[in-house]
Design a protein around this motif. Structure first.
Motif, PDB file in Angstrom:
ATOM      1  N   UNK A  89      -4.210   1.095  -0.806  1.00  0.00           N
ATOM      2  CA  UNK A  89      -4.058   2.277   0.050  1.00  0.00           C
ATOM      3  C   UNK A  89      -4.204   3.570  -0.744  1.00  0.00           C
ATOM      4  N   UNK A  90      -3.668   3.598  -1.951  1.00  0.00           N
ATOM      5  CA  UNK A  90      -3.815   4.791  -2.793  1.00  0.00           C
ATOM      6  C   UNK A  90      -5.282   5.029  -3.119  1.00  0.00           C
ATOM      7  N   UNK A  91      -6.001   3.955  -3.440  1.00  0.00           N
ATOM      8  CA  UNK A  91      -7.421   4.080  -3.740  1.00  0.00           C
ATOM      9  C   UNK A  91      -8.193   4.601  -2.526  1.00  0.00           C
ATOM     10  N   UNK A  92      -7.909   4.057  -1.351  1.00  0.00           N
ATOM     11  CA  UNK A  92      -8.592   4.500  -0.132  1.00  0.00           C
ATOM     12  C   UNK A  92      -8.275   5.960   0.160  1.00  0.00           C
ATOM     13  N   UNK A  93      -7.019   6.328   0.021  1.00  0.00           N
ATOM     14  CA  UNK A  93      -6.611   7.715   0.265  1.00  0.00           C
ATOM     15  C   UNK A  93      -7.289   8.663  -0.719  1.00  0.00           C
ATOM     16  N   UNK A  94      -7.341   8.261  -1.970  1.00  0.00           N
ATOM     17  CA  UNK A  94      -7.999   9.078  -2.981  1.00  0.00           C
ATOM     18  C   UNK A  94      -9.483   9.244  -2.654  1.00  0.00           C
ATOM     19  N   UNK A  95     -10.121   8.171  -2.192  1.00  0.00           N
ATOM     20  CA  UNK A  95     -11.544   8.235  -1.831  1.00  0.00           C
ATOM     21  C   UNK A  95     -11.774   9.205  -0.667  1.00  0.00           C
ATOM     22  N   UNK A  96     -10.769   9.350   0.180  1.00  0.00           N
ATOM     23  CA  UNK A  96     -10.889  10.276   1.312  1.00  0.00           C
ATOM     24  C   UNK A  96     -10.728  11.740   0.920  1.00  0.00           C
ATOM     25  N   UNK A  97      -9.926  12.000  -0.117  1.00  0.00           N
ATOM     26  CA  UNK A  97      -9.595  13.397  -0.423  1.00  0.00           C
ATOM     27  C   UNK A  97     -10.406  14.022  -1.559  1.00  0.00           C
ATOM     28  N   UNK A  98     -11.024  13.193  -2.409  1.00  0.00           N
ATOM     29  CA  UNK A  98     -11.809  13.772  -3.506  1.00  0.00           C
ATOM     30  C   UNK A  98     -13.198  14.169  -3.008  1.00  0.00           C
ATOM     31  N   UNK A  99     -13.865  15.079  -3.695  1.00  0.00           N
ATOM     32  CA  UNK A  99     -15.233  15.446  -3.302  1.00  0.00           C
ATOM     33  C   UNK A  99     -16.160  14.227  -3.328  1.00  0.00           C
ATOM     34  N   UNK A 100     -17.167  14.252  -2.473  1.00  0.00           N
ATOM     35  CA  UNK A 100     -18.049  13.097  -2.294  1.00  0.00           C
ATOM     36  C   UNK A 100     -18.665  12.595  -3.598  1.00  0.00           C
ATOM     37  N   UNK A 101     -19.038  13.482  -4.490  1.00  0.00           N
ATOM     38  CA  UNK A 101     -19.667  13.053  -5.738  1.00  0.00           C
ATOM     39  C   UNK A 101     -18.680  12.380  -6.693  1.00  0.00           C
ATOM     40  N   UNK A 102     -17.378  12.428  -6.380  1.00  0.00           N
ATOM     41  CA  UNK A 102     -16.363  11.810  -7.241  1.00  0.00           C
ATOM     42  C   UNK A 102     -15.662  10.626  -6.583  1.00  0.00           C
ATOM     43  N   UNK A 103     -16.167  10.168  -5.465  1.00  0.00           N
ATOM     44  CA  UNK A 103     -15.514   9.082  -4.723  1.00  0.00           C
ATOM     45  C   UNK A 103     -15.349   7.831  -5.584  1.00  0.00           C
ATOM     46  N   UNK A 104     -16.311   7.553  -6.434  1.00  0.00           N
ATOM     47  CA  UNK A 104     -16.235   6.376  -7.300  1.00  0.00           C
ATOM     48  C   UNK A 104     -15.032   6.369  -8.216  1.00  0.00           C
ATOM     49  N   UNK A 105     -14.495   7.546  -8.510  1.00  0.00           N
ATOM     50  CA  UNK A 105     -13.326   7.615  -9.391  1.00  0.00           C
ATOM     51  C   UNK A 105     -12.089   6.993  -8.755  1.00  0.00           C
ATOM     52  N   UNK A 106     -12.115   6.825  -7.434  1.00  0.00           N
ATOM     53  CA  UNK A 106     -10.979   6.171  -6.761  1.00  0.00           C
ATOM     54  C   UNK A 106     -10.830   4.723  -7.222  1.00  0.00           C
ATOM     55  N   UNK A 107     -11.905   4.141  -7.721  1.00  0.00           N
ATOM     56  CA  UNK A 107     -11.843   2.771  -8.222  1.00  0.00           C
ATOM     57  C   UNK A 107     -10.996   2.621  -9.468  1.00  0.00           C
ATOM     58  N   UNK A 108     -10.821   3.705 -10.201  1.00  0.00           N
ATOM     59  CA  UNK A 108     -10.010   3.632 -11.416  1.00  0.00           C
ATOM     60  C   UNK A 108      -8.532   3.366 -11.104  1.00  0.00           C
ATOM     61  N   UNK A 109      -8.132   3.582  -9.869  1.00  0.00           N
ATOM     62  CA  UNK A 109      -6.748   3.293  -9.466  1.00  0.00           C
ATOM     63  C   UNK A 109      -6.430   1.819  -9.704  1.00  0.00           C
ATOM     64  N   UNK A 110      -7.424   0.949  -9.605  1.00  0.00           N
ATOM     65  CA  UNK A 110      -7.196  -0.485  -9.754  1.00  0.00           C
ATOM     66  C   UNK A 110      -6.783  -0.878 -11.165  1.00  0.00           C
TER      67      UNK A 110
END
Length: 108
Positions: free
Chosen positions: A54-75
């Protein structure tokens, strides 16, 4: 990334619900102290993993589009979590096992 995070969370949430059901029925299942502890440990682990998704999904929603991949680092938190939780629950497991062994020796 949002779909992956939500799916990841959903899978672990479903597993947590199954362990919650087993925990609620621990008396009718006649679980011993160690089995109850391990059921609780699995329940906590699965809830934590759902939270990571859920944190990863939420992060993917709030970061700028060009940085969405960084939400994967939550894992990467998963390894840290399992190291800490494994040490804590493992120590409790060992204490329970020792207590059960002493009780078995005393009754035989």
């Amino acid at each position: 990334m949002v779909i992956y995070g939500v799916g990841f969370a959903a899978v672990f949430f479903m597993l947590a619900l199954m362990y919650w059901q087993a925990y609620k029925k621990r008396e009718s299942l006649e679980l011993n102290e160690l089995e109850i502890h391990r059921t609780r440990h699995s329940l906590v682990d699965h809830c934590a993993m759902a939270g990571v998704g859920l944190i990863s999904a939420l992060l993917a929603l709030v970061v700028p589009e060009q940085m969405v991949g960084s939400a994967g680092f939550v894992y990467f938190v998963i390894g840290i979590y399992h190291s800490v939780a494994g040490a804590k629950f493992g120590k409790q497991d060992r204490l329970i096992l020792e207590r059960m062994r002493k009780s078995a020796v005393a009754t035989s």
